[in-house]
Write a protein that holds these residues in place. Structure first.
Motif, short mmCIF file in Angstrom:
data_model
loop_
_atom_site.label_atom_id
_atom_site.label_comp_id
_atom_site.label_asym_id
_atom_site.label_seq_id
_atom_site.Cartn_x
_atom_site.Cartn_y
_atom_site.Cartn_z
N ALA A 154 0.85 -1.20 0.00
CA ALA A 154 0.00 0.00 0.00
C ALA A 154 0.88 1.24 0.00
N VAL A 155 1.91 1.20 0.81
CA VAL A 155 2.81 2.35 0.90
C VAL A 155 3.55 2.53 -0.42
N TYR A 156 4.11 1.45 -0.93
CA TYR A 156 4.85 1.54 -2.19
C TYR A 156 3.94 2.06 -3.30
N SER A 157 2.75 1.54 -3.33
CA SER A 157 1.80 1.96 -4.37
C SER A 157 1.51 3.45 -4.25
N ALA A 158 1.32 3.90 -3.02
CA ALA A 158 1.02 5.32 -2.78
C ALA A 158 2.21 6.17 -3.22
N VAL A 159 3.39 5.69 -2.94
CA VAL A 159 4.60 6.44 -3.31
C VAL A 159 4.69 6.55 -4.83
N GLN A 160 4.34 5.46 -5.49
CA GLN A 160 4.39 5.48 -6.96
C GLN A 160 3.37 6.46 -7.52
N GLU A 161 2.38 6.77 -6.73
CA GLU A 161 1.34 7.71 -7.16
C GLU A 161 1.88 9.14 -7.19
N ILE A 162 3.01 9.35 -6.56
CA ILE A 162 3.58 10.69 -6.52
C ILE A 162 4.06 11.09 -7.91
N PRO A 163 3.55 12.19 -8.44
CA PRO A 163 3.92 12.65 -9.77
C PRO A 163 5.38 13.05 -9.83
N HIS A 164 5.86 13.18 -11.05
CA HIS A 164 7.27 13.50 -11.25
C HIS A 164 7.55 14.93 -10.81
N GLY A 165 8.65 15.12 -10.12
CA GLY A 165 9.03 16.46 -9.68
C GLY A 165 8.24 16.92 -8.47
N LYS A 166 7.62 15.97 -7.77
CA LYS A 166 6.83 16.34 -6.59
C LYS A 166 7.29 15.52 -5.40
#
Length: 140
Positions: free
Chosen positions: A13-25
Motif C-alpha cells: 500500500a505504501v509503495y503503491s502510494a509512493v508510486q502515485e507521486i507525480p514527477h518532480g513532486k
DNA sequence: AGAATGACCTCTC
DNA sequence: CGAGAGGCCATTC
C-alpha cells in the motif's frame, strides 16, 4: 520481507502510494500513511522504505518506487542513519527537478509550496483550505 | 524469547 | 510561539 501477509499488504500500500507521486513532486510520510488508511502509523511508512527491496525482480524496489520523493512533514529530509543516504536522496530529488534547500544545521529541505504533492488537504495545512491555493507567491 | 531502536507524527504544557 | 512526551508497528540485537 514481511512476516505477515497483512504487514506485506501495508508495505505494498505504501509503495503503491509512493508510486502515485507525480514527477518532480514530493510528499510526507504522514500523507502516505493516511493514503494507506493508517494516519497513526507514519513510522511504519519509513520502515517500509528502509526495507524497500533492492531486488530488481521484486514487484516493488528502490528502482521502481520513488522513495526519494518521500520526506518528513517538516519538509526536511531525514538524515536517516547515514548522511550519505539523505544526501543521495537530495541528489535524486534535484535530478527530478526538485529544488532542495538547506537548513542552518545543514539539513536538506524541500519547499512544499514548490513541489508539495497533496491530493488531500492536510489538517495541519488548513482544514478549511479554500480554492485559494498556491497563492504564496510573495512576488518579491 | 524479550528488549531496544527507528527514513515519524500529533497533542499538550 | 517553543519545547517535551506519547504512541504506533515492524525489524534487529
Amino acid at each position: 520481507m514481511a512476516r505477515s501477509d497483512e504487514a506485506s499488504a501495508f508495505f505494498f500500500a505504501v509503495y503503491s502510494a509512493v508510486q502515485e507521486i507525480p514527477h518532480g513532486k514530493v510528499t510526507s510520510y504522514a500523507h502516505i500513511a493516511r493514503l494507506v488508511g493508517t494516519p497513526q502509523r507514519p513510522r511504519q511508512v519509513g520502515v517500509c522504505l528502509k526495507h524497500l527491496p533492492t531486488d530488481a525482480g521484486a514487484r516493488y524496489n528502490n528502482t521502481n518506487v520513488p522513495w526519494q520523493r518521500v520526506i518528513n512533514a517538516k519538509g526536511v529530509i531525514s538524515p536517516r542513519s547515514q548522511p550519505s543516504g539523505a544526501r543521495n536522496q537530495a541528489e535524486a530529488l534535484e535530478a527530478e527537478g526538485v529544488t532542495v534547500g538547506r537548513s542552518a544545521m545543514g539539513e536538506l529541505t524541500v519547499d512544499f509550496a514548490e513541489h508539495g504533492w497533496f491530493p488531500r488537504s492536510l489538517p495541519s495545512e488548513g482544514s478549511e483550505a479554500e480554492d485559494s491555493e498556491e497563492d504564496s507567491e510573495d512576488g518579491a
